[in-house]
Every structure is written in structure tokens, then in C-alpha cells.
Design a protein around this motif. Structure first.
Motif, PDB file in Angstrom:
ATOM      1  N   PHE A  36       0.918  -1.255   0.110  1.00 44.63           N
ATOM      2  CA  PHE A  36      -0.116   0.125  -0.110  1.00 44.63           C
ATOM      3  C   PHE A  36       0.669   1.301   0.080  1.00 44.63           C
ATOM      4  N   ARG A  37       0.256   2.322  -0.323  1.00 45.97           N
ATOM      5  CA  ARG A  37       1.180   3.661  -0.278  1.00 45.97           C
ATOM      6  C   ARG A  37       0.489   4.812   0.387  1.00 45.97           C
ATOM      7  N   GLN A  38       0.864   5.764   0.485  1.00 44.97           N
ATOM      8  CA  GLN A  38       0.337   6.906   1.165  1.00 44.97           C
ATOM      9  C   GLN A  38       0.941   8.095   0.699  1.00 44.97           C
ATOM     10  N   ALA A  39       0.784   8.909  -0.156  1.00 41.33           N
ATOM     11  CA  ALA A  39       1.414  10.288  -0.644  1.00 41.33           C
ATOM     12  C   ALA A  39       0.746  11.375   0.476  1.00 41.33           C
ATOM     13  N   PRO A  40       1.783  12.291   0.668  1.00 41.80           N
ATOM     14  CA  PRO A  40       1.185  13.626   1.722  1.00 41.80           C
ATOM     15  C   PRO A  40       0.011  14.055   1.196  1.00 41.80           C
ATOM     16  N   GLY A  41      -0.814  14.131   1.989  1.00 42.43           N
ATOM     17  CA  GLY A  41      -2.298  14.874   2.045  1.00 42.43           C
ATOM     18  C   GLY A  41      -3.195  13.875   1.344  1.00 42.43           C
ATOM     19  N   LYS A  42      -2.875  12.794   1.029  1.00 44.34           N
ATOM     20  CA  LYS A  42      -3.909  11.853   0.381  1.00 44.34           C
ATOM     21  C   LYS A  42      -4.240  10.215   1.297  1.00 44.34           C
ATOM     22  N   ASP A  43      -5.311   9.960   1.033  1.00 44.96           N
ATOM     23  CA  ASP A  43      -5.636   8.545   1.807  1.00 44.96           C
ATOM     24  C   ASP A  43      -4.744   7.434   1.268  1.00 44.96           C
ATOM     25  N   ARG A  44      -4.407   6.551   2.205  1.00 48.40           N
ATOM     26  CA  ARG A  44      -3.715   5.338   2.003  1.00 48.40           C
ATOM     27  C   ARG A  44      -4.388   4.557   0.593  1.00 48.40           C
ATOM     28  N   GLU A  45      -3.679   4.095  -0.444  1.00 48.44           N
ATOM     29  CA  GLU A  45      -4.218   3.499  -1.236  1.00 48.44           C
ATOM     30  C   GLU A  45      -3.309   2.128  -1.890  1.00 48.44           C
ATOM     31  N   ALA A  46      -3.873   1.013  -2.080  1.00 47.89           N
ATOM     32  CA  ALA A  46      -3.502  -0.287  -2.542  1.00 47.89           C
ATOM     33  C   ALA A  46      -2.604  -0.167  -3.718  1.00 47.89           C
ATOM     34  N   VAL A  47      -1.713  -0.832  -3.764  1.00 44.54           N
ATOM     35  CA  VAL A  47      -0.910  -1.076  -5.080  1.00 44.54           C
ATOM     36  C   VAL A  47      -0.848  -2.410  -5.466  1.00 44.54           C
ATOM     37  N   ALA A  48      -0.811  -3.483  -4.877  1.00 50.12           N
ATOM     38  CA  ALA A  48      -0.771  -4.707  -5.288  1.00 50.12           C
ATOM     39  C   ALA A  48      -0.721  -5.854  -4.052  1.00 50.12           C
ATOM     40  N   ALA A  49      -1.129  -6.978  -4.330  1.00 47.12           N
ATOM     41  CA  ALA A  49      -1.187  -7.853  -3.324  1.00 47.12           C
ATOM     42  C   ALA A  49      -0.781  -9.391  -4.025  1.00 47.12           C
ATOM     43  N   ILE A  50      -0.332 -10.469  -3.295  1.00 42.72           N
ATOM     44  CA  ILE A  50      -0.082 -11.501  -3.621  1.00 42.72           C
ATOM     45  C   ILE A  50      -0.468 -12.581  -2.468  1.00 42.72           C
ATOM     46  N   ARG A  51      -0.872 -13.866  -3.264  1.00 43.90           N
ATOM     47  CA  ARG A  51      -1.323 -14.984  -2.496  1.00 43.90           C
ATOM     48  C   ARG A  51      -0.105 -15.556  -1.616  1.00 43.90           C
ATOM     49  N   TRP A  52      -0.483 -16.251  -0.613  1.00 49.01           N
ATOM     50  CA  TRP A  52       0.710 -16.781   0.106  1.00 49.01           C
ATOM     51  C   TRP A  52       1.505 -17.543  -0.473  1.00 49.01           C
ATOM     52  N   ASP A  53       1.158 -18.268  -1.557  1.00 48.95           N
ATOM     53  CA  ASP A  53       1.816 -19.178  -2.482  1.00 48.95           C
ATOM     54  C   ASP A  53       2.512 -18.387  -3.540  1.00 48.95           C
ATOM     55  N   GLY A  54       2.285 -17.317  -3.769  1.00 50.91           N
ATOM     56  CA  GLY A  54       2.733 -16.772  -5.100  1.00 50.91           C
ATOM     57  C   GLY A  54       1.995 -16.825  -6.372  1.00 50.91           C
ATOM     58  N   ALA A  55       0.837 -17.645  -6.307  1.00 51.98           N
ATOM     59  CA  ALA A  55       0.322 -18.177  -7.417  1.00 51.98           C
ATOM     60  C   ALA A  55      -0.612 -17.050  -8.097  1.00 51.98           C
ATOM     61  N   ARG A  56      -1.056 -16.121  -7.065  1.00 51.82           N
ATOM     62  CA  ARG A  56      -2.078 -15.196  -7.638  1.00 51.82           C
ATOM     63  C   ARG A  56      -1.699 -13.660  -7.263  1.00 51.82           C
ATOM     64  N   THR A  57      -1.857 -12.803  -7.945  1.00 52.90           N
ATOM     65  CA  THR A  57      -1.608 -11.706  -7.719  1.00 52.90           C
ATOM     66  C   THR A  57      -2.564 -10.603  -8.048  1.00 52.90           C
ATOM     67  N   LYS A  58      -2.453  -9.353  -7.769  1.00 54.30           N
ATOM     68  CA  LYS A  58      -3.758  -8.647  -7.905  1.00 54.30           C
ATOM     69  C   LYS A  58      -2.834  -6.903  -7.879  1.00 54.30           C
ATOM     70  N   TYR A  59      -3.423  -6.055  -8.846  1.00 54.54           N
ATOM     71  CA  TYR A  59      -2.746  -4.849  -8.918  1.00 54.54           C
ATOM     72  C   TYR A  59      -3.879  -3.750  -9.010  1.00 54.54           C
ATOM     73  N   ALA A  60      -3.581  -2.519  -8.580  1.00 55.56           N
ATOM     74  CA  ALA A  60      -4.368  -1.362  -8.671  1.00 55.56           C
ATOM     75  C   ALA A  60      -4.207  -0.845  -9.999  1.00 55.56           C
TER      76      ALA A  60
END
Length: 125
Positions: A36-60
């Protein structure tokens, strides 16, 4: 309790690349992980996620095609490879881990129980 630590942030010129790392201390990173990331003055936003085994990923949508999340479970580390960086990517980047890998991978920060302290990424134009 899982303590996470991010590393790899820094200052980079627009168009450049950085690789962030997320590793736990004193435990095994065996659940889904998100960045996740948060820029100054902005809400936190999601960037990417990965499953425990690395088999699935998801991106903003904002990072698709530019960022890659992957993990090395032997090294007990999750990475975020960032490319084609622009000033809009300037933020503090956080990694987070679920308490347990139940359900689908998600970009919803509420699903993540453990958070690191963050690492600053600054992209100069």
C-alpha cells in the motif's frame, strides 16, 4: 504477532525503477501480503497483493503494467518491483500481511492485520 520491515525506498528520477522488499522479523511470512502507499495529504491506497504461495496477484489500475509483486518464500521476503516511475508514485510504501490466508487475495487494507513502518519512495521529475 508478525513484525514487518520494508526496505529499498529512495530517490529516483522519473522513468526509473526501484525494488522494495518486505520481510518479517522472527517469523515466517506465510500469508497473503499486500503493498500500500500513502502520499502526503492523500488517503492510503492499495498497490498490489500476492497470495501466500505466489500463485495469484492483484494490482491497482494505477500500477498495472509498471509494478510487479512477487515473493521468495525461501528467503521469506515479498518484493515490489516498480518501473516507469513517475512523480505520482511518490509516497510512503507499506507492506502488510494477513493474519491467515483465508479467502481471495484482496486490495482491501482492512483484511491485513500486520503492517510495517513504511519506506519512502520519492520520484523526481
Amino acid at each position: 504477532q508478525v513484525q514487518l520491515a520494508e526496505s529499498g525506498g529512495g530517490l529516483v528520477q522519473a522513468g526509473g525503477s526501484l525494488r522494495l522488499s518486505c520481510a518479517p522479523s522472527g517469523s515466517t511470512l506465510s500469508s497473503d501480503v499486500g503493498w500500500f502507499r500513502q502520499a502526503p495529504g492523500k488517503d492510503r491506497e492499495a498497490v498490489a497483493a500476492i497470495r501466500w504461495d505466489g500463485a495469484r496477484t492483484k494490482y491497482a489500475d494505477s500500477v498495472k503494467g509498471r509494478f510487479t509483486i512477487f515473493r521468495d518464500n525461501v528467503k521469506n521476503t515479498v518484493y515490489l518491483q516498480m518501473g516507469s516511475l513517475g512523480p505520482e508514485d511518490t509516497a510512503v510504501y507499506y507492506c502488510a500481511a494477513k493474519m491467515a490466508s483465508a479467502g481471495s487475495i484482496t486490495l482491501d487494507s482492512r483484511a491485513y492485520a500486520y503492517w510495517g513502518q513504511g519506506t519512502q519512495v520519492t520520484v523526481s521529475s
